[in-house]
Design a protein around this motif. Structure first.
Motif, PDB file in Angstrom:
ATOM      1  N   THR A 122       0.677  -1.209  -0.050  1.00 24.00           N
ATOM      2  CA  THR A 122       0.057  -0.039  -0.019  1.00 24.00           C
ATOM      3  C   THR A 122       0.860   1.216  -0.013  1.00 24.00           C
ATOM      4  O   THR A 122       0.498   2.338  -0.876  1.00 24.00           O
ATOM      5  N   ARG A 123       1.873   1.425   0.859  1.00 22.21           N
ATOM      6  CA  ARG A 123       2.824   2.458   0.910  1.00 22.21           C
ATOM      7  C   ARG A 123       4.131   2.333   0.274  1.00 22.21           C
ATOM      8  O   ARG A 123       4.651   3.508  -0.093  1.00 22.21           O
TER       9      ARG A 123
ATOM     10  N   GLU B 183       1.676   9.684   1.767  1.00 22.57           N
ATOM     11  CA  GLU B 183       2.299   8.436   2.662  1.00 22.57           C
ATOM     12  C   GLU B 183       3.141   7.432   2.064  1.00 22.57           C
ATOM     13  O   GLU B 183       3.510   6.503   2.734  1.00 22.57           O
ATOM     14  N   ASP B 184       3.421   7.829   0.857  1.00 25.29           N
ATOM     15  CA  ASP B 184       4.315   6.689   0.176  1.00 25.29           C
ATOM     16  C   ASP B 184       5.563   6.736   0.784  1.00 25.29           C
ATOM     17  O   ASP B 184       6.320   7.515   1.426  1.00 25.29           O
TER      18      ASP B 184
ATOM     19  N   GLU C 175       4.556  -3.970   6.808  1.00 24.67           N
ATOM     20  CA  GLU C 175       3.355  -2.646   6.837  1.00 24.67           C
ATOM     21  C   GLU C 175       2.272  -2.783   7.829  1.00 24.67           C
ATOM     22  O   GLU C 175       1.805  -1.925   8.543  1.00 24.67           O
TER      23      GLU C 175
ATOM     24  N   LYS D 176       1.173  -0.578  11.030  1.00 21.65           N
ATOM     25  CA  LYS D 176       0.109   0.237  11.009  1.00 21.65           C
ATOM     26  C   LYS D 176      -0.979  -0.050  11.896  1.00 21.65           C
ATOM     27  O   LYS D 176      -1.728   0.673  12.468  1.00 21.65           O
TER      28      LYS D 176
END
Length: 208
Positions: free
Chosen positions: A11-12, A27-28, A55, A59
């Motif tokens: 996702t990031r 947010e990458d 990740e 999170k």
């Protein structure tokens, strides 16, 4: 996937070859990984699954972490991608161990490329020879099934209270045995994902 250009692996997290431009989202996390001989440039599903597991942990858990004392141990660090991802996502310090001098050299080079050389220690010691009493917020191991089974007896002793173990390198039909073996150490599955017949897992201690 072509890794001659930036590629999003979670996702990031976006991996890219050095020198390539990429315009990140807010947010990458963009990681430069130089192509080399060491395993872990993101081409293989097991690397991507492990990054996603890290990740997920950062999170959804709040490792004692993020207080300046959080640490990751990357067993079989290869290119250093998992330790670097954990550092970029918020872990304070990383230790990577690998018996291959080529891998250690490439991990060190990738740490420099990402400005993390001062926070990433790379060593050739086997897990059993790390200082006793050392505890890690996250332990990552992207290794094959027999090695993961063999390490089970040692790895949990290095895991901090409420720490997370991120495993990859597991075929779908091997997952049940891995969960059973680590379950005997009190570790339960908190996250799992699959890609092309491979599985990534996040394990944590069951509440006592």
């Amino acid at each position: 996937l072509s890794f001659n250009r930036p590629v999003r692996v979670s996702t990031r997290v976006v991996l890219k070859p050095p020198g390539h431009h990429f315009q990140p989202e807010i947010e990458d996390i963009v990681i430069d990984i130089k192509p080399g001989a060491a395993f872990g440039d993101g081409r293989h599903p097991t690397s991507r699954l492990a990054v996603r597991g890290i990740e997920y942990v950062l999170k959804n858990s709040k490792p004692d972490g993020m207080s300046g004392q959080s640490r990751v141990l990357d067993i079989g660090t290869g290119s250093g991608i998992l330790a670097i991802a954990a550092l970029q996502l918020g872990i304070s310090r990383a230790v990577g161990i690998d018996p291959d001098p080529c891998a250690r050299a490439e991990a060190a080079e990738n740490a420099v490329l990402n400005g993390l050389a001062s926070r990433f220690t790379i060593m050739d010691q086997p897990l059993s020879q790390l200082p006793h009493g050392e505890k890690y917020t996250i332990i990552t191991a992207n290794l094959r099934y027999p090695t993961l089974v063999r390490l089970c007896g040692t790895v949990d002793s290095y895991l901090a209270t409420a720490g997370s173990l991120v495993l990859s390198g597991i075929k779908s039909d091997e997952m049940a045995v891995i969960l059973a073996v680590y379950g005997e150490k009190g570790l339960a599955c908190r996250w799992q994902a699959t890609e092309k017949g491979w599985v990534g897992l996040v394990l944590q201690q069951r509440p006592s």
